[in-house]
Design a protein around this motif. Structure first.
Motif, PDB file in Angstrom:
ATOM      1  N   THR A 280      48.197  11.358  32.669  1.00 44.50           N
ATOM      2  CA  THR A 280      48.712  10.571  31.546  1.00 44.50           C
ATOM      3  C   THR A 280      47.707   9.510  31.105  1.00 44.50           C
ATOM      4  O   THR A 280      47.468   9.342  29.908  1.00 44.50           O
ATOM      5  CB  THR A 280      50.053   9.920  31.926  1.00 44.50           C
ATOM      6  OG1 THR A 280      50.989  10.967  32.217  1.00 44.50           O
ATOM      7  CG2 THR A 280      50.610   9.070  30.796  1.00 44.50           C
TER       8      THR A 280
ATOM      9  N   ASP B  85      52.066  15.282  26.567  1.00 42.44           N
ATOM     10  CA  ASP B  85      52.145  15.097  28.013  1.00 42.44           C
ATOM     11  C   ASP B  85      53.290  15.943  28.553  1.00 42.44           C
ATOM     12  O   ASP B  85      54.277  16.183  27.852  1.00 42.44           O
ATOM     13  CB  ASP B  85      52.365  13.615  28.317  1.00 42.44           C
ATOM     14  CG  ASP B  85      51.887  13.243  29.720  1.00 42.44           C
ATOM     15  OD1 ASP B  85      51.447  14.135  30.468  1.00 42.44           O
ATOM     16  OD2 ASP B  85      51.957  12.045  30.064  1.00 42.44           O
ATOM     17  N   GLU B  86      53.168  16.387  29.792  1.00 42.44           N
ATOM     18  CA  GLU B  86      54.203  17.216  30.440  1.00 42.44           C
ATOM     19  C   GLU B  86      54.542  18.428  29.571  1.00 42.44           C
ATOM     20  O   GLU B  86      55.710  18.715  29.296  1.00 42.44           O
ATOM     21  CB  GLU B  86      55.474  16.391  30.710  1.00 42.44           C
ATOM     22  CG  GLU B  86      55.244  15.084  31.453  1.00 42.44           C
ATOM     23  CD  GLU B  86      54.949  15.254  32.938  1.00 42.44           C
ATOM     24  OE1 GLU B  86      54.881  16.411  33.415  1.00 42.44           O
ATOM     25  OE2 GLU B  86      54.745  14.232  33.607  1.00 42.44           O
TER      26      GLU B  86
HETATM   27 MG   LIG Z   1      51.947  11.728  33.828  1.00 47.50          MG
END
Ligand SMILES: [Mg+2]
Ligand SMILES: Nc1ncnc2c1ncn2[C@@H]1O[C@H](COP(=O)(O)OP(=O)(O)O)[C@@H](O)[C@H]1O
Length: 389
Positions: free
Chosen positions: A56, A174-175
């Protein structure tokens, strides 16, 4: 030493003092930026690795680099905290509207005005309003009602308009593994078209270690769309730098033995380095961190992890899921075969499929390959053994 001056940053997504050991990755991204600015298309980037390795914060660093280059950046997370697929799409639309307004303030062109109209249509189709891009909806673009088509048209119009001024459109996700299949397919489709038709549009994403395999499974052309980069533990030298550099800036040093103790405890994992560094800072009375301070810091740091990083996942697991995790922990950090787990539980493999699935959806475990499961969090096997002992 004083809490207020503590330069360490334990916590998901918290930017560290410096991104130790990630120069190769930031260089990759800088190369993407310079190629895009020169009008040459490139692949997107997919970072993959366990929780706590620094994906991240790398994405955040990429975002800043892209913004400094004058690119339009839209950030997304695979799972919206308070909503399902609809909320994530709405966030994408809002991000595009905001990015469009910014682009508009830097000077309008006919192509950009058209793109803003497409963005407005796209957003309106998703019932997102309240952000005025200064241009009315554009009929016939981004408004078919078929999400993938509308997204592709929006990406095309925006990226083509940006290309005129040496800029590009970047989606930072992200993710990525948590995106719903429909949105994922639409994004991959747009990236595919961008590559074929030379639009400066890039998907830059992060997710769990099995993300490359999952992407290829979902679209056979996904393999060629991205540069895949594994993000892992730092080597000894970079780990040492992550501890030493932020302290040095304030005139604080580590005794060699103290540094060794902390490095061994952290095992190169960025999250752990921050947690132990932070504990060392708070334990040391003087501007020299000694072995004694470090020993205390290892205790405190571990206790902190046992109160935050690990239970964050453990608490989300049901009773049956915890039992599954306990059986996995027996195998240690290397992962388990589902057949072994079933045998250990004295159950049929099929009866454990649901538990396995829900643990994967909660992001606590992942399937590195068929018939295998692993923890998504470094050190989780030891933690589970500690709490279930
Ligand atoms: Mg992360
Ligand atoms: N390269 C790095 N050097 C030092 N600390 C880092 C680095 N990358 C991440 N960290 C620290 O590690 C922790 C986890 O980072 P995060 O980006 O949330 O990981 P992930 O997204 O992979 O779970 C944060 O406390 C962050 O400050």
């Amino acid at each position: 030493m004083h809490n207020a001056t503590n330069p360490y940053s334990p916590g998901a997504g918290r930017s560290p003092f410096e991104l130790a050991g990630r120069t190769a990755l930031t260089n990759d991204f800088d190369l993407l930026i310079s190629r895009a600015a020169a009008g040459r298309t490139d692949r997107g980037i997919v970072l993959h690795g366990l929780h706590g390795v620094g994906k991240t914060v790398l994405l955040n660093d990429f975002r800043r680099r892209a913004e400094n280059a004058g690119f339009l950046v839209v950030s997304l997370e695979g799972r919206d905290a308070d909503g399902g697929p609809k909320a994530v799409r709405a966030k994408l639309a809002r991000g595009l509207l905001q990015a469009g307004r910014k682009a508009n303030s830097r000077g309008n062109t006919p192509a950009l005005a058209g793109a803003l109209g497409t963005i407005a249509s796209f957003a309106s189709g998703l019932q997102v309003s309240g952000i005025d891009v200064g241009v009315g909806e554009r009929h016939g673009r981004g408004d078919s009602g078929a999400f993938a088509v509308d997204l592709e048209e929006t990406v095309e119009d925006t990226a083509v308009a940006l290309a005129e001024r040496g800029s590009a459109l970047i989606f930072v996700v992200d993710e990525l593994q948590n995106l719903d299949a429909g949105l994922l397919a639409a994004l991959l489709g747009a990236q595919h078209q961008a590559g074929q038709r030379d639009w400066p549009f890039y998907l830059v994403a992060a997710g769990l270690p099995n993300l490359p395999a999952a992407l290829t499974a979902s679209q056979r052309y996904a393999e060629g769309l991205f540069t895949y980069r594994s993000v892992g533990a730092l080597d000894r030298e970079d780990s040492a730098s992550a501890l030493v550099a932020p302290a040095l800036e304030q005139g604080v040093s580590y005794d060699p033995e103290a540094l060794d103790l902390l490095l061994n405890a952290a095992g190169g994992y960025p999250y752990f380095l921050q947690e132990y560094g932070s504990a060392a800072w708070e334990s040391a009375p003087e501007k020299r961190i000694t072995a004694d301070d470090a020993r205390i810091a290892v205790e405190i740091g571990r206790a902190q992890l046992d109160q935050g990083f690990f239970p964050l996942r453990w608490r989300r697991a049901t009773k049956a899921e915890r039992e599954f995790l306990r059986l996995m922990a027996i195998d240690g950090p290397g992962g388990s075969s589902t057949a072994t787990l079933a045998a250990r539980a004295g159950k049929k493999m099929t009866s454990m499929t649901m538990t396995r699935g829900s643990l994967i959806r909660k992001g606590i475990i992942y399937a590195p390959e068929l018939g295998q499961v692993s923890f998504t969090v470094p050190g989780m096997a030891d933690y589970v053994r500690r709490v279930t002992a």
